[in-house]
Design a protein around this motif. Structure first.
Motif, PDB file in Angstrom:
ATOM      1  N   LYS A 194      42.677  41.313  39.293  1.00  0.00           N
ATOM      2  CA  LYS A 194      42.551  40.057  39.497  1.00  0.00           C
ATOM      3  C   LYS A 194      41.400  39.576  40.281  1.00  0.00           C
ATOM      4  O   LYS A 194      41.638  40.205  41.360  1.00  0.00           O
ATOM      5  N   SER A 195      40.724  39.131  40.203  1.00  0.00           N
ATOM      6  CA  SER A 195      39.301  39.137  40.756  1.00  0.00           C
ATOM      7  C   SER A 195      39.744  37.678  41.728  1.00  0.00           C
ATOM      8  O   SER A 195      39.983  37.064  41.294  1.00  0.00           O
ATOM      9  N   GLY A 196      39.469  37.716  43.314  1.00  0.00           N
ATOM     10  CA  GLY A 196      39.506  36.745  43.918  1.00  0.00           C
ATOM     11  C   GLY A 196      40.535  36.252  43.632  1.00  0.00           C
ATOM     12  O   GLY A 196      41.718  37.649  44.882  1.00  0.00           O
ATOM     13  N   ARG A 197      41.367  35.138  44.122  1.00  0.00           N
ATOM     14  CA  ARG A 197      42.788  35.137  44.528  1.00  0.00           C
ATOM     15  C   ARG A 197      43.685  35.914  44.218  1.00  0.00           C
ATOM     16  O   ARG A 197      44.025  36.511  42.974  1.00  0.00           O
ATOM     17  N   MET A 198      44.096  36.829  44.519  1.00  0.00           N
ATOM     18  CA  MET A 198      44.913  37.945  44.296  1.00  0.00           C
ATOM     19  C   MET A 198      46.932  37.965  45.000  1.00  0.00           C
ATOM     20  O   MET A 198      48.002  37.774  43.846  1.00  0.00           O
ATOM     21  N   ALA A 220      37.102  53.019  37.151  1.00  0.00           N
ATOM     22  CA  ALA A 220      37.152  54.065  38.279  1.00  0.00           C
ATOM     23  C   ALA A 220      38.816  54.242  36.597  1.00  0.00           C
ATOM     24  O   ALA A 220      38.728  55.401  36.660  1.00  0.00           O
ATOM     25  N   ALA A 221      39.226  52.902  36.235  1.00  0.00           N
ATOM     26  CA  ALA A 221      39.775  52.981  35.420  1.00  0.00           C
ATOM     27  C   ALA A 221      39.814  53.332  33.580  1.00  0.00           C
ATOM     28  O   ALA A 221      40.386  54.514  33.507  1.00  0.00           O
ATOM     29  N   ARG A 222      39.075  52.542  33.835  1.00  0.00           N
ATOM     30  CA  ARG A 222      38.285  53.380  31.908  1.00  0.00           C
ATOM     31  C   ARG A 222      37.724  54.849  32.127  1.00  0.00           C
ATOM     32  O   ARG A 222      37.676  56.016  30.962  1.00  0.00           O
ATOM     33  N   GLU A 223      37.320  55.320  33.541  1.00  0.00           N
ATOM     34  CA  GLU A 223      36.683  57.053  33.418  1.00  0.00           C
ATOM     35  C   GLU A 223      37.634  57.477  33.694  1.00  0.00           C
ATOM     36  O   GLU A 223      38.112  59.042  32.943  1.00  0.00           O
ATOM     37  N   ASN A 224      39.046  57.113  33.598  1.00  0.00           N
ATOM     38  CA  ASN A 224      40.513  58.272  33.901  1.00  0.00           C
ATOM     39  C   ASN A 224      41.366  57.797  32.740  1.00  0.00           C
ATOM     40  O   ASN A 224      42.478  58.159  32.221  1.00  0.00           O
ATOM     41  N   LYS A 225      40.405  56.718  31.720  1.00  0.00           N
ATOM     42  CA  LYS A 225      40.873  56.785  30.065  1.00  0.00           C
ATOM     43  C   LYS A 225      42.104  55.550  30.122  1.00  0.00           C
ATOM     44  O   LYS A 225      43.181  55.840  29.804  1.00  0.00           O
ATOM     45  N   LEU A 226      42.191  54.985  31.130  1.00  0.00           N
ATOM     46  CA  LEU A 226      43.069  53.634  31.572  1.00  0.00           C
ATOM     47  C   LEU A 226      42.603  52.290  30.837  1.00  0.00           C
ATOM     48  O   LEU A 226      41.674  52.496  30.906  1.00  0.00           O
ATOM     49  N   ASP A 227      43.663  51.785  30.194  1.00  0.00           N
ATOM     50  CA  ASP A 227      43.201  50.337  29.600  1.00  0.00           C
ATOM     51  C   ASP A 227      43.297  49.919  30.849  1.00  0.00           C
ATOM     52  O   ASP A 227      43.793  49.549  32.358  1.00  0.00           O
ATOM     53  N   VAL A 228      43.173  48.979  30.626  1.00  0.00           N
ATOM     54  CA  VAL A 228      42.157  48.177  32.199  1.00  0.00           C
ATOM     55  C   VAL A 228      43.113  45.705  31.593  1.00  0.00           C
ATOM     56  O   VAL A 228      41.905  45.968  30.399  1.00  0.00           O
ATOM     57  N   GLN A 229      43.590  45.351  31.912  1.00  0.00           N
ATOM     58  CA  GLN A 229      43.483  43.759  31.881  1.00  0.00           C
ATOM     59  C   GLN A 229      43.520  43.247  33.745  1.00  0.00           C
ATOM     60  O   GLN A 229      43.432  43.169  34.281  1.00  0.00           O
ATOM     61  N   TYR A 230      42.641  42.487  32.541  1.00  0.00           N
ATOM     62  CA  TYR A 230      42.694  41.221  33.726  1.00  0.00           C
ATOM     63  C   TYR A 230      44.085  40.240  33.974  1.00  0.00           C
ATOM     64  O   TYR A 230      44.057  39.554  33.086  1.00  0.00           O
ATOM     65  N   MET A 231      44.527  40.546  35.235  1.00  0.00           N
ATOM     66  CA  MET A 231      45.095  38.968  35.336  1.00  0.00           C
ATOM     67  C   MET A 231      45.482  37.580  35.126  1.00  0.00           C
ATOM     68  O   MET A 231      43.456  37.072  35.324  1.00  0.00           O
ATOM     69  N   GLU A 232      45.990  36.708  34.233  1.00  0.00           N
ATOM     70  CA  GLU A 232      45.727  35.947  34.419  1.00  0.00           C
ATOM     71  C   GLU A 232      46.068  34.960  35.737  1.00  0.00           C
ATOM     72  O   GLU A 232      45.164  33.619  36.073  1.00  0.00           O
ATOM     73  N   THR A 233      46.802  35.145  36.381  1.00  0.00           N
ATOM     74  CA  THR A 233      47.470  34.561  37.539  1.00  0.00           C
ATOM     75  C   THR A 233      47.762  35.442  38.684  1.00  0.00           C
ATOM     76  O   THR A 233      48.041  36.772  38.400  1.00  0.00           O
ATOM     77  N   PRO A 234      48.142  35.333  39.657  1.00  0.00           N
ATOM     78  CA  PRO A 234      47.605  35.864  41.079  1.00  0.00           C
ATOM     79  C   PRO A 234      49.312  35.906  40.697  1.00  0.00           C
ATOM     80  O   PRO A 234      50.549  35.560  40.326  1.00  0.00           O
ATOM     81  N   MET A 235      49.564  37.070  41.494  1.00  0.00           N
ATOM     82  CA  MET A 235      50.927  37.365  41.752  1.00  0.00           C
ATOM     83  C   MET A 235      51.490  35.903  42.945  1.00  0.00           C
ATOM     84  O   MET A 235      50.814  34.710  43.762  1.00  0.00           O
ATOM     85  N   LYS A 236      53.031  35.547  42.511  1.00  0.00           N
ATOM     86  CA  LYS A 236      53.574  34.381  43.488  1.00  0.00           C
ATOM     87  C   LYS A 236      54.139  34.974  44.724  1.00  0.00           C
ATOM     88  O   LYS A 236      54.929  34.764  45.712  1.00  0.00           O
ATOM     89  N   GLY A 237      54.039  36.962  45.058  1.00  0.00           N
ATOM     90  CA  GLY A 237      55.085  37.332  46.291  1.00  0.00           C
ATOM     91  C   GLY A 237      53.758  37.615  46.859  1.00  0.00           C
ATOM     92  O   GLY A 237      52.834  37.890  47.115  1.00  0.00           O
ATOM     93  N   ARG A 294      51.806  22.873  41.905  1.00  0.00           N
ATOM     94  CA  ARG A 294      52.286  24.086  40.606  1.00  0.00           C
ATOM     95  C   ARG A 294      51.617  24.899  39.780  1.00  0.00           C
ATOM     96  O   ARG A 294      52.348  25.657  39.319  1.00  0.00           O
ATOM     97  N   ASP A 295      50.216  24.272  40.089  1.00  0.00           N
ATOM     98  CA  ASP A 295      49.544  25.066  38.886  1.00  0.00           C
ATOM     99  C   ASP A 295      48.941  26.203  39.650  1.00  0.00           C
ATOM    100  O   ASP A 295      48.034  26.146  40.247  1.00  0.00           O
ATOM    101  N   MET A 296      49.366  27.987  38.570  1.00  0.00           N
ATOM    102  CA  MET A 296      49.037  28.693  39.159  1.00  0.00           C
ATOM    103  C   MET A 296      47.383  28.682  39.758  1.00  0.00           C
ATOM    104  O   MET A 296      46.816  29.878  40.216  1.00  0.00           O
TER     105      MET A 296
END
Ligand SMILES: [Zn+2]
Ligand SMILES: [Zn+2]
Length: 391
Positions: free
Chosen positions: A171-175, A311-328, A220-222
């Motif tokens: 997640k870029s920006g707010r995490m 780095a993830a792609r070099e290690n053949k790992l899938d990447v997903q950008y999170m839609e919303t940041p963590m709440k914790g 409350r809109d994340m």
């Protein structure tokens, strides 16, 4: 990447799992990390940083950026409910957030750096205590010893239940949000239960304060930068058992969170002002406000997220950008904020069948150790070993 001493790292992780220590009490963990890392000849190990924190430094041959990786090392006050051979030996204490695994990943990076020192700059491995109490990172960066290892960039990860195993969630920006828990103690005057009108029971004030705290939560809109959230976590009126008495004391705890430190500050100021106003109106004899479990927000640098993705792609790992940041809340923001250029914190997916964090039967999946080291090693290569400098 293939890690040659993976068995040894799994053994180390399981030792930590069997011997967990609570936040601010990680004395043996500190010693074991020191002993393990020392065998892989870092140029320097700095101990007892902000409590039982430590840092290992691997220097490159020529000058360049300082790149830090952070692992948290503390356990939780949870009784382990498992029949694992490496189950916790300590009653009511266990590694239920996988910090034993995060520590093993960083220890694994030390074993890689031992054989492949960075070409330029330096790598700093940060083992941070007391993440669960949200005060470890703050104490770590406020310790004067931190000046010696002040990084340019910071990276960190947390294992996370996911749709797919080994999924890298970014997640870029707010995490993660800034968080605080407001403790409110209200004092009125007690009276016989048959004549409550002759005393001042703080119930009305307490209820009004809680209602106001919920009313003031902003949005409350994340997806919104102005998000803020109120959660009542504790509410006690009078002594127990207090039959026959109209009580004179109330105690409330309200957890507040927001993605912007300024939004959280505004919310706490508004609630504080309201408490003063209500206490006056209701003629309370005293009110006290204090705070616990506080942390600032964590904001990820976009460029650093791109480096993690590569780095993830070099290690053949899938990447997903999170839609919303963590709440914790997560206190890594203190370390990222104290770096010169910023950093990024991401999640490494443990798959859908993994017990959730903080559940009594949770155990860090050892299969994440190798991909975790692989991602970190690729980040080192991109920033400190590549000829076309990534940053
Ligand atoms: Zn946790
Ligand atoms: Zn954790």
């Amino acid at each position: 990447m293939k890690v040659s001493n993976l068995d040894e790292l799994i053994k180390f992780r399981r030792y930590l799992h069997q011997n967990p220590e609570l936040s601010r009490n990680e004395k043996n963990t500190h010693k074991k990390i020191y002993d393990f890392i020392s065998r892989f000849n870092p140029d320097k190990i700095i101990t007892n940083i902000g409590g039982y924190g430590l840092a290992a430094v691997y220097n490159g041959r020529i000058s360049g950026p300082a790149l830090a990786f952070r692992a948290d090392i503390d356990a939780l006050p949870i009784h382990e409910d498992s029949h694992l051979a490496h189950a916790s030996k300590i009653e009511n204490v266990s590694h239920k957030c996988g910090h034993d695994g995060h520590t093993a990943i960083l220890a694994g990076l030390a074993t890689v750096l031992h054989e492949n020192r960075p070409k330029r700059g330096r790598v700093v491995l940060i083992f941070q205590p007391a993440e669960e109490t949200l005060d470890g990172a703050r104490k770590f960066v406020n310790d004067p010893k931190f000046n010696e290892i002040k990084p340019d960039y910071v990276f960190g990860l947390h294992n996370w239940r996911s749709e797919k195993e080994n999924l890298v969630m970014l997640k870029s920006g707010r995490m993660s949000p800034a968080v605080t828990t407001m403790l409110v103690d209200l004092k009125g005057t007690s009276a016989h239960a048959s004549r409550p009108e002759s005393g001042i029971c703080p119930y009305n004030s307490a209820v009004k304060i809680v209602a106001k705290a919920y009313e003031l939560q902003n949005n409350r809109d994340m997806h919104s930068g102005d998000f803020s959230m109120t959660t009542l976590v504790h509410f006690v009126l009078g002594k127990n058992p207090g039959y026959g008495i109209s009580p004179d004391d109330a105690h409330i705890a309200i957890t507040l969170r927001a993605y912007k430190d300024s939004v959280l500050k505004k919310l706490t100021d508004q609630i504080e002002n309201y408490i003063t106003e209500v206490a006056k109106k209701e003629k309370l004899s005293n009110q006290n406000i204090s705070y616990t479990d506080e942390t600032i927000a964590c904001t990820n640098n976009e460029k650093c997220c791109q480096i993690i993705e590569k780095a993830a792609r070099e290690n053949k790992l899938d990447v997903q950008y999170m839609e919303t940041p963590m709440k914790g809340g997560e206190d890594v923001g203190y370390i990222i904020n104290s770096s010169r250029q910023g950093g990024a914190y991401f999640h490494l997916g443990s798959g859908p069948d993994q017990s959730d964090l903080h559940e009594p039967d949770y155990d860090f999946p050892d299969r994440l150790i190798e991909p975790g080291i692989g991602i970190y090693n690729s980040i080192v290569n991109q920033i400190l070993n590549s000829t076309d400098h990534q940053i």
